[in-house]
Scaffold this motif. Sequence first.
Motif, short mmCIF file in Angstrom:
data_model
loop_
_atom_site.label_atom_id
_atom_site.label_comp_id
_atom_site.label_asym_id
_atom_site.label_seq_id
_atom_site.Cartn_x
_atom_site.Cartn_y
_atom_site.Cartn_z
N THR A 85 7.34 15.60 12.95
CA THR A 85 6.13 14.80 12.78
C THR A 85 6.43 13.32 13.01
O THR A 85 5.71 12.62 13.72
N TYR A 86 7.53 12.86 12.38
CA TYR A 86 7.94 11.46 12.58
C TYR A 86 8.24 11.20 14.05
O TYR A 86 7.76 10.21 14.64
N TYR A 87 9.05 12.07 14.68
CA TYR A 87 9.53 11.85 16.04
C TYR A 87 8.36 11.82 17.04
O TYR A 87 8.29 10.94 17.91
N ASN A 88 7.45 12.77 16.92
CA ASN A 88 6.32 12.82 17.84
C ASN A 88 5.42 11.59 17.71
O ASN A 88 4.91 11.06 18.71
N ARG A 89 5.24 11.14 16.48
CA ARG A 89 4.42 9.95 16.27
C ARG A 89 5.13 8.70 16.80
O ARG A 89 4.53 7.86 17.48
N GLU A 90 6.43 8.61 16.52
CA GLU A 90 7.20 7.43 16.91
C GLU A 90 7.33 7.31 18.43
O GLU A 90 7.28 6.20 18.98
N HIS A 91 7.48 8.44 19.11
CA HIS A 91 7.73 8.42 20.55
C HIS A 91 6.52 8.89 21.37
O HIS A 91 6.66 9.19 22.56
N LYS A 92 5.37 8.96 20.68
CA LYS A 92 4.10 9.26 21.35
C LYS A 92 4.19 10.52 22.21
O LYS A 92 3.91 10.51 23.41
N ARG A 93 4.59 11.60 21.57
CA ARG A 93 4.67 12.89 22.25
C ARG A 93 4.01 13.94 21.38
O ARG A 93 3.65 13.68 20.22
N CYS A 94 3.85 15.15 21.92
CA CYS A 94 3.30 16.25 21.14
C CYS A 94 4.05 17.53 21.49
O CYS A 94 4.81 17.57 22.46
N GLY A 95 3.84 18.55 20.70
CA GLY A 95 4.51 19.82 20.97
C GLY A 95 5.77 20.00 20.14
O GLY A 95 6.14 19.16 19.32
N HIS A 96 6.42 21.14 20.36
CA HIS A 96 7.63 21.46 19.60
C HIS A 96 8.78 20.55 20.00
O HIS A 96 8.97 20.23 21.18
N LEU A 97 9.57 20.16 19.01
CA LEU A 97 10.75 19.35 19.26
C LEU A 97 12.01 20.21 19.29
O LEU A 97 12.90 20.01 20.12
N PHE A 98 12.08 21.19 18.38
CA PHE A 98 13.26 22.04 18.27
C PHE A 98 13.05 23.35 19.02
O PHE A 98 11.94 23.87 19.09
N GLN A 99 14.14 23.87 19.55
CA GLN A 99 14.11 25.09 20.35
C GLN A 99 14.12 26.31 19.43
O GLN A 99 15.17 26.75 18.97
N GLY A 100 12.95 26.83 19.15
CA GLY A 100 12.86 28.02 18.32
C GLY A 100 13.34 27.78 16.90
O GLY A 100 13.35 26.66 16.40
N ARG A 101 13.77 28.86 16.28
CA ARG A 101 14.24 28.81 14.90
C ARG A 101 15.68 28.30 14.86
O ARG A 101 16.46 28.53 15.77
N TYR A 102 16.01 27.58 13.82
CA TYR A 102 17.39 27.14 13.63
C TYR A 102 18.32 28.35 13.56
O TYR A 102 17.90 29.46 13.21
N LYS A 103 19.57 28.16 13.88
CA LYS A 103 20.56 29.22 13.77
C LYS A 103 21.34 29.02 12.48
O LYS A 103 21.74 27.90 12.15
N SER A 104 21.54 30.10 11.74
CA SER A 104 22.30 30.00 10.50
C SER A 104 23.36 31.09 10.45
O SER A 104 23.11 32.23 10.82
N ILE A 105 24.54 30.71 10.02
CA ILE A 105 25.63 31.65 9.76
C ILE A 105 25.92 31.59 8.27
O ILE A 105 26.22 30.52 7.73
N VAL A 106 25.80 32.72 7.60
CA VAL A 106 26.08 32.75 6.17
C VAL A 106 27.58 32.92 5.98
O VAL A 106 28.23 33.71 6.66
N VAL A 107 28.13 32.13 5.07
CA VAL A 107 29.58 32.03 4.90
C VAL A 107 29.99 32.73 3.61
O VAL A 107 29.47 32.41 2.53
N GLY A 108 30.93 33.65 3.73
CA GLY A 108 31.28 34.48 2.59
C GLY A 108 32.26 33.88 1.61
O GLY A 108 32.23 34.20 0.43
N GLU A 109 33.15 33.02 2.07
CA GLU A 109 34.17 32.48 1.19
C GLU A 109 34.26 30.97 1.33
O GLU A 109 34.16 30.44 2.44
N GLU A 110 34.47 30.29 0.21
CA GLU A 110 34.64 28.85 0.26
C GLU A 110 35.89 28.45 1.03
O GLU A 110 36.04 27.31 1.45
#
Length: 324
Positions: A85-110
């Motif tokens: 929302t900030y980026y589109n307003r600041e740079h006068k654009r519209c539409g999606h900024l990020f490519q699809g859903r974020y990617k997440s890897i769940v980590v089993g051990e610290e």
Amino acid sequence: MARPWRIQYEGAIYHIMSRGVGRGKIFLTNEDYSRFLEYIEKAREKFGLDIFAFVLMSNHYHMLIRTNEPNLSRTMQWIQTAYSTYYNREHKRCGHLFQGRYKSIVVGEESYLHMLSFYIHLNPLRAGIIEKLSKYKWSSYHDYVSNRKVHKWVNSEAVLDGFGRNKQDSRKEYRKLIWEVSGKEEDFLADVRYGMILGDDKFVGWLQKKFIDRKEKRDEDLPQKKRISDDGVIDRVIEEVIRNYRIEKSTLLQRKRHISFEARDVGMYILKMYTGLKNKTIGEVFGVSLSAVNKAALRVSIQRRKQKGIGERIEKITYSAFKV
């Protein structure tokens, strides 16, 4: 097609990555970078996160976080919506900024945290943007190696714990190790299972049991794993290391400082990466410090990518020690 997993639980650790549409830029000005960091800090307070590490590149970003409530989806939706929302307003654009859903890897051990932090912080170097990590402003690297933290909300202490006897030693050791790993920091990604899990068989089995609907047919690519009992695990691992390397127990466990050889390192590596035991417990077994356990595990992580024989030996030892 099997329904995608929604892996969210209290205390879950994730490596998050998201990039711009069509690999386009998502940060154009210093204000853009700063604003995104503001949203991360606000999300930390709003959703109860631990932020271990981050890097912002021109067209993507990485974060290493822990959710103390099962709220990853809400957290990421809030961050990316607020910034878009900030980026589109600041740079006068519209539409999606990020490519699809974020990617997440769940980590089993610290125990994976230090390698993930290396991987994240080395991004600008891999991209050829800088020659020295200290020259890149938009990462948490400075919070790990500087006497004064730049971002007070970055929990670098959780990763640095055990690297040295005190904070100064830990920072010094981190600077040293990240350069030793440079060029090989992506090797550990071979341990990622099914593109979304970084952990051992026990962790994979636990996730499957907890998050896959029992009424649905189980995905053939994710067979149920046998649970590994922790009862007597130290003795079994020690016994198998001794048998495979054909050495005496007294040699393996000799309590002398600055002694390092493959069998000893492998023993510490297996106990650290496959059992969930704390560094303190492993250190007491081998008569070494917490940082020595970390260093041994790191040496083996690097060497098993170079030498096929070490990986095969580790598989043989773990199979014999953990079979039920």
